[in-house]
Design an enzyme around this catalytic site. Structure first.
Site, PDB file in Angstrom:
ATOM      1  N   CYS A  91      60.105 -14.690  -4.137  1.00 45.41           N
ATOM      2  CA  CYS A  91      60.659 -13.404  -3.682  1.00 45.41           C
ATOM      3  C   CYS A  91      61.441 -12.689  -4.778  1.00 45.41           C
ATOM      4  O   CYS A  91      61.845 -11.532  -4.585  1.00 45.41           O
ATOM      5  CB  CYS A  91      61.593 -13.611  -2.496  1.00 45.41           C
ATOM      6  SG  CYS A  91      60.905 -14.475  -1.080  1.00 45.41           S
ATOM      7  N   HIS A 109      65.183 -12.207   3.286  1.00 40.01           N
ATOM      8  CA  HIS A 109      63.754 -12.209   3.649  1.00 40.01           C
ATOM      9  C   HIS A 109      63.521 -13.289   4.690  1.00 40.01           C
ATOM     10  O   HIS A 109      63.802 -14.463   4.449  1.00 40.01           O
ATOM     11  CB  HIS A 109      62.891 -12.474   2.421  1.00 40.01           C
ATOM     12  CG  HIS A 109      61.438 -12.688   2.742  1.00 40.01           C
ATOM     13  ND1 HIS A 109      60.719 -11.851   3.580  1.00 40.01           N
ATOM     14  CD2 HIS A 109      60.559 -13.653   2.343  1.00 40.01           C
ATOM     15  CE1 HIS A 109      59.477 -12.284   3.681  1.00 40.01           C
ATOM     16  NE2 HIS A 109      59.355 -13.380   2.941  1.00 40.01           N
ATOM     17  N   GLU A 132      71.165   1.274  22.060  1.00 39.96           N
ATOM     18  CA  GLU A 132      72.539   1.146  21.576  1.00 39.96           C
ATOM     19  C   GLU A 132      72.642   0.391  20.254  1.00 39.96           C
ATOM     20  O   GLU A 132      73.424   0.756  19.377  1.00 39.96           O
ATOM     21  CB  GLU A 132      73.389   0.446  22.645  1.00 39.96           C
ATOM     22  CG  GLU A 132      74.843   0.257  22.284  1.00 39.96           C
ATOM     23  CD  GLU A 132      75.642   1.556  22.258  1.00 39.96           C
ATOM     24  OE1 GLU A 132      76.782   1.519  21.773  1.00 39.96           O
ATOM     25  OE2 GLU A 132      75.121   2.603  22.715  1.00 39.96           O
ATOM     26  N   HIS A 193      53.525 -11.160   8.075  1.00 36.39           N
ATOM     27  CA  HIS A 193      54.299 -11.977   7.128  1.00 36.39           C
ATOM     28  C   HIS A 193      55.774 -12.063   7.520  1.00 36.39           C
ATOM     29  O   HIS A 193      56.291 -13.152   7.785  1.00 36.39           O
ATOM     30  CB  HIS A 193      54.138 -11.362   5.728  1.00 36.39           C
ATOM     31  CG  HIS A 193      54.847 -12.088   4.640  1.00 36.39           C
ATOM     32  ND1 HIS A 193      54.404 -12.089   3.331  1.00 36.39           N
ATOM     33  CD2 HIS A 193      55.986 -12.814   4.624  1.00 36.39           C
ATOM     34  CE1 HIS A 193      55.236 -12.802   2.575  1.00 36.39           C
ATOM     35  NE2 HIS A 193      56.208 -13.247   3.340  1.00 36.39           N
TER      36      HIS A 193
END
Length: 242
Positions: A91, A109, A132, A193
């Protein structure tokens, strides 16, 4: 940087230190079923040094310890600490893209099932309105004094959706394009994903992630009832499946 100096980057008795916060959040997110099977990732930028802390790939998130973390220079992205036996997070390019484009203080993530399901229900943008919980999220607007404003109950939350790729790092161009198209968004969904969520601090990123997951789950339930998540107030019964 010698071994002792590298260790000092991640060992601290301060519970607010990025290394300790990452470990705590990984355990929490695992309990929420968001980062099971070594999936997902998290990164926090140290507010004082600018160093970027990132959880490694391939490590069970509920077992991560501070010594497992990678540390990058926040300016040039060079590794200041790369623990032996661990792989850098796939990542990483996406985390860095969020830091560059959004000035983020933390990026999360997850592989939330609610996120995945919503990417199957929407095309290019997820939308939900008149709920809300939306008020927990930033609007991208500021008041006259320059203070950031949150979304209001009557606003529509929009989260762009990008298509998945075979390798995580190959998502970076799509994520960067989504950030450019949606300058106010604080998250990007990845089809089939998961989701990337960021905020100015680790606390804010956590709040945004929790609020968004609540809204994604609600959208799935609304879809099952036949009610569009961005349905105007008062028109819900017109859409309900009998």
């Amino acid at each position: 940087m010698d071994a002792a100096a590298q260790t000092s980057l991640v060992v601290s008795e301060d519970r607010r230190h990025p290394a300790n916060v990452i470990c705590a959040l990984c355990r929490l997110f695992y309990a929420n079923n968001w980062v099971t099977g070594t999936g997902g990732g998290i990164s926090i930028k140290h507010p004082a040094t600018g160093h970027i802390y990132i959880a490694p790939s391939g490590v069970q998130k509920e077992q991560i310890e501070p010594e497992d973390l990678f540390v990058l220079d926040g300016v040039d992205g060079a590794y200041l600490r790369a623990p032996a036996g661990h792989r850098p997070s796939a990542c990483t390019p996406l985390f860095l893209a969020c830091y560059r484009a959004r000035g983020a203080g933390a990026v999360i993530h997850t592989h939330s099932q609610h996120a995945v399901l919503c990417t199957l229900l929407f095309d290019d943008v997820f939308r939900i309105a008149n709920i809300e919980q939306i008020k927990a999220l930033p609007s991208g607007r500021r008041d006259a004094a320059g203070k950031p404003l949150s979304l209001s109950f009557f606003d529509t939350l929009e989260i762009p959706i990008i298509d998945n790729t075979a390798h995580e790092e190959d998502l970076a161009p799509g994520l960067e394009a989504a950030l450019a198209r949606h300058p106010a968004c604080t998250a990007v969904l990845v089809r089939r994903h998961g989701i990337y969520v960021w905020g100015p601090t680790a606390d804010r990123a956590k709040v945004y992630n929790e609020a968004i997951d609540y809204l994604l789950e609600l959208a799935v339930h609304m879809h099952r009832l036949g009610v569009p998540p961005d349905c105007p107030i008062g028109e819900e019964k017109r859409f309900l499946r009998r």
